[in-house]
Design a protein around this motif. Structure first.
Motif, mmCIF file in Angstrom:
data_model
loop_
_atom_site.group_PDB
_atom_site.id
_atom_site.type_symbol
_atom_site.label_atom_id
_atom_site.label_comp_id
_atom_site.label_asym_id
_atom_site.label_seq_id
_atom_site.Cartn_x
_atom_site.Cartn_y
_atom_site.Cartn_z
ATOM 1 N N TYR A 501 -0.971 9.833 28.168
ATOM 2 C CA TYR A 501 -0.657 9.620 26.757
ATOM 3 C C TYR A 501 -1.827 8.967 26.016
ATOM 4 N N TYR A 504 -2.742 8.683 22.377
ATOM 5 C CA TYR A 504 -2.272 7.479 21.679
ATOM 6 C C TYR A 504 -2.874 6.252 22.382
ATOM 7 N N TYR A 507 -1.880 2.324 22.283
ATOM 8 C CA TYR A 507 -0.684 1.757 22.907
ATOM 9 C C TYR A 507 -0.971 1.154 24.276
ATOM 10 N N TYR A 584 4.192 9.272 15.461
ATOM 11 C CA TYR A 584 4.247 8.193 16.450
ATOM 12 C C TYR A 584 4.845 6.904 15.878
ATOM 13 N N LEU A 594 6.339 6.297 24.578
ATOM 14 C CA LEU A 594 5.046 5.611 24.575
ATOM 15 C C LEU A 594 5.168 4.199 25.144
ATOM 16 N N LYS A 597 5.584 4.689 28.967
ATOM 17 C CA LYS A 597 4.477 5.302 29.699
ATOM 18 C C LYS A 597 3.153 4.542 29.581
ATOM 19 N N THR A 598 3.055 3.625 28.622
ATOM 20 C CA THR A 598 1.767 2.931 28.435
ATOM 21 C C THR A 598 1.832 1.444 28.784
#
Length: 602
Positions: A501, A504, A507, A584, A594, A597-598
């Motif tokens: 990801y 982005y 993040y 987003y 996000l 996953k971040t």
């Protein structure tokens, strides 16, 4: 007229000695203060400093200081000599009982100390700043900085220095009138003459007659053994004589003896040689506050400690100059080690523009024309305005569809790089490793109206704070830049080998504040608007074309301030894309994904 009784370290680390001394001088009430020196051995000095064992001996706990202050405040105002972070702890613990703070000339460059103090409400307190060894302009600058940072009730400038004992001719009496006339501060005077010399009680009176408002005088116990700081401390019988002299004499001409008259001659230098030597020897040295690694940025607030030490090295002024010149460490430093200029090197800074051809809402937006050039070239054109940046890189993927972007680099100065299609961090690291880049200004290809003004503010703050990641707290959409260290991106990859990801990328920083030093900067108001300046929808393209028409027709050079001026005066243009949204920020599923996953899993 106000008097401060300076106890320094005459107690030798014996609390009962200190309490007895306080009681012995309890007869002096009213306009009298009593000054103490709380510090901690491992904060004021390094272990290899010759006086370190003595500092261990002199240490009092927070509870012991509280007991001392309870006794002292019965008859005196309480003053604190501030040396280190432990001093700040003592101040915080007893703030309601403290009347004033004193800063020795040796601590005036201790950034860590003043940062810690600035977090306290000192608006009720008076602050005395000793300026021994400093020129008049330096005094002005220190005073203004301390007033702005600490916001005390009053700042008072002190003249005099510790020569143990100080020679009469080095007393600094001549400074009183000069500082009052030029800087308009009240003056505190301190002397450190031999206590057996009659001048040790006459000179403070001369200082008062010459304009001093506060006298600081070292005292000691009349019967208990004084192990330290006895060289210029007087006993109570002499202090009584001094007070009587002060009361009885109010005429400078009749009081001065021949020797004292020579102290006021205009030929006496503002800063004498012994004073300069004292400042050089006593000044706290900027040292590594903890182990530091080559390649990292140096935070002026978090990575330095200021201590008395035999270590050699450059001054804090030189370190600040190097940091503000965008330098980073070039070698590892151990805790409490000094710095040399050769320990630093200029960081290599690059603007990396991530761009691909796979846009869906506005197909092939990167090469759509805006004015005379494509949108990606307009982005690059404005990026090339950035000062203090060594390279501009257009970073796309290895996919065939993106190969066309090599024809749209705008300038031969721009480096074209092909890397990972989806893992943008991997793509950035690929070119960063190849080009030896330390710090990245992150731009995306849909940011046509980026600003050198904003870039410089963020870069400056990024280096001064030693941040991993810097971003403006508030900016127009599409005008906010990000500054990030290559070291920090490597760290992300350590936790996320496949950063799926990283389109982005922000993040990975925002969601992990415990792992990265994040720095959010408040921009000046004239660089902030609520306009949408990112290219993602047909409406964005329509607005951007009108903006370019304006710049071409008027011949105005692009700047974000001029752009804002145009949009402020043409609200109908700004409304064209006002209803477009950022996925987003508005898509709850994407926001949730996000976050998941971040975020680094503990």
């Amino acid at each position: 007229m106000y008097n401060i009784l300076e106890l320094a370290n005459v107690h030798g680390g014996d609390k009962e000695h200190l309490l007895s001394l306080i009681n012995e001088f309890s007869e002096f009430e009213g306009n009298f203060g009593m000054k103490f020196q709380p510090f901690k051995y491992d904060e004021i000095a390094t272990k290899d400093f010759e006086w370190y064992p003595v500092y261990e001996e002199l240490f009092f706990t927070l509870d012991e200081w509280k007991e001392v202050f309870i006794e002292a405040k019965k008859t005196k105002d309480i003053w604190i000599d501030v040396f280190d972070i432990y001093s700040v702890e003592v101040i915080k613990d007893n703030l309601s009982d403290i009347y004033g703070l004193k800063f020795q000339t040796s601590v005036l460059d201790n950034r860590k100390l003043f940062t810690a103090l600035s977090k306290l409400d000192l608006s009720r307190l008076k602050v005395v700043v000793n300026v021994a060894g400093h020129r008049i302009e330096d005094i002005r600058n220190y005073a203004e900085r301390i007033k702005n940072e600490l916001k005390p009730q009053e700042l008072i400038v002190q003249v005099g220095f510790q020569g143990y004992p100080t020679k009469l001719e080095d007393s600094g009496l001549n400074k009183i009138k000069i500082i009052k006339d030029k800087l308009n501060y009240r003056i505190s005077f301190t002397e450190h003459l031999d206590p057996n010399d009659e001048e040790s009680i006459r000179l403070p009176v001369v200082a008062v007659l010459f304009g001093a408002d506060i006298i600081e005088k070292h005292i000691r116990h009349s019967s208990l053994e004084t192990k330290y700081d006895f060289q210029s401390s007087i006993k109570i019988d002499m202090y009584r004589k001094y007070i009587e002299l002060l009361k009885e004499n109010n005429n400078l001409e009749t009081f001065l003896n021949e020797k004292e008259k020579t102290l006021l001659l205009p030929s006496i230098p503002f800063v004498n040689e012994n004073e300069k030597e004292y400042l050089y020897k006593s000044k706290q040295k900027p040292l590594a506050g903890h182990n530091l690694e080559a390649g990292q940025l140096l935070s002026l607030q978090d990575d330095l400690s200021f201590k008395r030490s035999p270590a050699t090295g450059i001054t804090i002024d030189k370190i600040e100059e190097l940091v503000r010149s965008f330098c980073i460490l070039d070698k590892n430093k151990q805790e409490n080690e000094g710095f040399e200029e050769r320990d630093f090197r200029k960081a290599k800074i690059a603007t990396i523009i991530a761009c691909r051809m796979k846009s869906t809402r506005l197909p092939k937006k990167a090469i759509l024309p805006i004015g005379d050039i494509s949108s990606i070239e307009l982005c690059i054109k404005h990026t090339l305005q950035f000062e203090n940046v060594d390279e501009v890189i257009l970073a796309t993927s290895t996919e065939d569809e993106d190969a066309i972007l090599e024809k749209y680099t705008y300038s031969d100065e721009v480096i074209f790089h092909k890397g990972h299609p989806d893992d943008v961090i991997e793509r950035y690291l690929g070119v960063a490793e190849k080009r030896g880049i330390d710090v990245v200004v992150r731009v995306t290809g849909d940011m046509q109206y980026i600003s050198n003004d904003i870039a410089q503010i963020l870069l400056k703050s990024h280096f001064e704070t030693g941040a991993d990641y810097t971003n403006a707290r508030e900016a127009a959409i599409g005008a906010n830049l990000e500054i990030m260290n290559v070291r920090a991106m490597r760290k992300i990859k350590k936790y996320f080998p496949s950063a799926d990801y990283s389109e982005y990328m922000s993040y990975y920083f925002w969601n992990n504040p415990d792992y990265f030093k994040l720095n959010f900067v408040d921009l000046p108001k004239d660089l902030i608007r609520g306009y949408r300046l990112t290219l993602d929808y047909p409406e964005d393209l329509e607005m951007f074309k009108k903006i370019e028409e304006y710049f071409q027709q008027t011949g105005e050079e692009y700047s974000i301030k001029e752009l804002f001026n145009y949009l402020d005066n043409n609200p109908e243009v700004a409304k064209i894309n006002a209803n477009c949204t950022l996925k987003y920020k508005t898509d709850p599923e994407l926001i949730k994904t996000l976050k998941e996953k971040t975020t680094i899993k503990r």
